[in-house]
Design an enzyme around this catalytic site. Structure first.
Site, PDB file in Angstrom:
ATOM      1  N   GLY A 118       0.837  -1.211   0.000  1.00  9.38           N
ATOM      2  CA  GLY A 118       0.000   0.000   0.000  1.00  9.38           C
ATOM      3  C   GLY A 118       0.867   1.254   0.000  1.00  9.38           C
ATOM      4  N   HIS A 119       1.838   1.304   0.921  1.00  6.29           N
ATOM      5  CA  HIS A 119       2.757   2.451   0.966  1.00  6.29           C
ATOM      6  C   HIS A 119       3.535   2.563  -0.350  1.00  6.29           C
ATOM      7  CE1 HIS A 119       2.721   1.203   5.381  1.00  6.29           C
ATOM      8  NE2 HIS A 119       2.346   2.459   5.467  1.00  6.29           N
ATOM      9  N   GLN A 124      -0.074  11.230  17.803  1.00  2.80           N
ATOM     10  CA  GLN A 124      -1.356  10.754  17.271  1.00  2.80           C
ATOM     11  C   GLN A 124      -1.834   9.475  17.942  1.00  2.80           C
ATOM     12  OE1 GLN A 124       0.365  10.396  13.216  1.00  2.80           O
ATOM     13  NE2 GLN A 124      -0.881   8.558  13.034  1.00  2.80           N
ATOM     14  N   ASP A 167      -7.155   5.205   4.776  1.00  2.00           N
ATOM     15  CA  ASP A 167      -7.421   6.088   5.915  1.00  2.00           C
ATOM     16  C   ASP A 167      -8.262   7.259   5.416  1.00  2.00           C
ATOM     17  OD1 ASP A 167      -5.612   4.888   8.148  1.00  2.00           O
ATOM     18  OD2 ASP A 167      -4.399   4.902   6.335  1.00  2.00           O
TER      19      ASP A 167
HETATM   20  P1  AMP Z   1       0.718   4.752   7.763  1.00  2.00           P
HETATM   21  O1  AMP Z   1       2.135   4.294   7.690  1.00  2.00           O
HETATM   22  O2  AMP Z   1      -0.234   3.714   8.232  1.00  2.00           O
HETATM   23  O3  AMP Z   1       0.576   6.075   8.475  1.00  2.00           O
HETATM   24  O4  AMP Z   1       0.284   5.048   6.266  1.00  2.00           O
HETATM   25  C1  AMP Z   1       0.997   5.943   5.451  1.00  2.00           C
HETATM   26  C2  AMP Z   1       0.196   6.225   4.202  1.00  2.00           C
HETATM   27  O5  AMP Z   1      -0.029   5.003   3.498  1.00  2.00           O
HETATM   28  C3  AMP Z   1      -1.189   6.808   4.523  1.00  2.00           C
HETATM   29  O6  AMP Z   1      -1.518   7.792   3.548  1.00  2.00           O
HETATM   30  C4  AMP Z   1      -2.078   5.599   4.390  1.00  2.00           C
HETATM   31  O7  AMP Z   1      -3.416   5.917   4.060  1.00  2.00           O
HETATM   32  C5  AMP Z   1      -1.410   4.856   3.265  1.00  2.00           C
HETATM   33  N1  AMP Z   1      -1.801   3.444   3.276  1.00  2.00           N
HETATM   34  C6  AMP Z   1      -1.785   2.609   4.345  1.00  2.00           C
HETATM   35  N2  AMP Z   1      -2.284   1.400   4.001  1.00  2.00           N
HETATM   36  C7  AMP Z   1      -2.640   1.489   2.683  1.00  2.00           C
HETATM   37  C8  AMP Z   1      -3.222   0.592   1.752  1.00  2.00           C
HETATM   38  N3  AMP Z   1      -3.557  -0.659   2.094  1.00  2.00           N
HETATM   39  N4  AMP Z   1      -3.450   1.024   0.487  1.00  2.00           N
HETATM   40  C9  AMP Z   1      -3.136   2.294   0.137  1.00  2.00           C
HETATM   41  N5  AMP Z   1      -2.571   3.192   0.974  1.00  2.00           N
HETATM   42  C10 AMP Z   1      -2.333   2.799   2.226  1.00  2.00           C
END
Ligand code: AMP
Length: 281
Positions: A32-33, A57, A146
């Site tokens: 995803g990232h 957060q 998110d």
């Molecule tokens: P995080 O590390 O969880 O803060 O996520 C960092 C970024 O990656 C944020 O913009 C999330 O929405 C995005 N993100 C997390 N999981 C996914 C996913 N499964 N698909 C797409 N983007 C994601």
């Protein structure tokens, strides 16, 4: 790919590019990232990523201390995406002693995640505003996973006249439909199997929506009925909300809706959502 840890080094790295796409993350990266980083690179020509588990957060009883961290693995994954540089600050770099300023977005932070996690979006908005000021991206990339965070960041950028575009990218899922998340690592094998019910429940409501159902309660009930058939440890919310204001809807109108949920499995809390598309303009 450079790794920088200070604000001064970030600013120097930024000066090397005219356009820069930026992906803020908390690390423990997954596909995803990486999809956001690849898109940032493709669209802007240069991409920067931040990895920072932001303490502000997390609530006092949340998972800040045990949030998964593996920076070496993250950097190895990022090397395959074309990322130009990575900002990996210490907590003291982002929050030096005596820092007291916070960014409060109001409105859209009150409900859903904000209702269950008081102060969460204050921490998110504050750190993202700081990262935007440090990195000064042309575009910043966020995941639909998110969804409320995307609404909050868009609101902040608009309200504070921040000179960048916010790009929201589709949720990347495991082959069985579970939305990828760093927190999936917490799930025990049995919980991991059951967790596919989240996406199934969303899809069941989406199917009813596609066949014409517009009642908010009926759509929420459809999700809850599917969730009820699987073992979990509590539903924080099931929501059918206005995609801009996030207020709950009696009926889904022409602009569509955000269908979202948060469900607990043991000590792990998972969120997911689907956008219910509006009528074509
Ligand atoms: P995080 O590390 O969880 O803060 O996520 C960092 C970024 O990656 C944020 O913009 C999330 O929405 C995005 N993100 C997390 N999981 C996914 C996913 N499964 N698909 C797409 N983007 C994601």
């Amino acid at each position: 790919m450079d790794v920088v840890t200070t604000i001064a080094a970030c600013r120097a790295a930024r000066r090397r590019h005219t356009r820069l796409g930026f992906v803020p993350t908390m690390g423990y990266l997954h596909e995803g990232h990486l999809s956001l980083v690849r898109r940032a690179k493709a669209e802007c020509g240069a991409a920067a990523v931040s990895i920072f588990v932001n303490p502000t957060q997390f609530g006092p009883n949340e998972d800040f201390a045990r949030y998964p961290r593996d920076p070496e693995r993250d950097l190895a994954l990022l090397r395959g995406t074309g990322a130009d540089w990575v900002f990996l600050p210490e907590v003291e770099t982002m929050y030096p002693p005596g820092a007291t300023t916070a960014v409060d977005i109001g409105g859209v932070t009150a409900m859903l995640e904000g209702a269950v996690r008081p102060g969460h979006f204050r921490g998110v908005a504050t750190v993202v505003a700081k990262l935007f000021n440090i990195v000064q991206p042309s575009r910043a990339y966020f995941g639909q996973k998110d969804a409320q965070q995307c609404v909050v960041i868009r609101r902040m950028v608009r309200d504070l006249d921040m000179p960048l575009d916010v790009v929201v990218c589709p949720t990347v899922r495991e082959p069985d439909g579970l939305a990828m998340s760093s927190r999936n690592a917490y799930l025990k094998p049995a919980e991991r199997q059951v967790a596919i019910v989240l996406y199934r429940a969303l899809c069941a409501a989406e199917a009813r929506y596609a066949s014409g159902e517009r009642g908010g309660d009926t759509l929420r009930e459809t999700v809850r009925a599917v969730l009820a058939a699987a073992p979990h440890d509590g539903i924080d919310y099931v929501s059918v909300a206005d995609p801009d204001t996030l207020t709950e809807l009696d009926r889904v109108g022409p602009i569509g809706a955000l269908l979202s949920l948060a469900v607990r499995f043991g000590g792990t809390r998972l969120i997911d959502n689907i956008a219910l598309a509006g009528a074509p303009a």
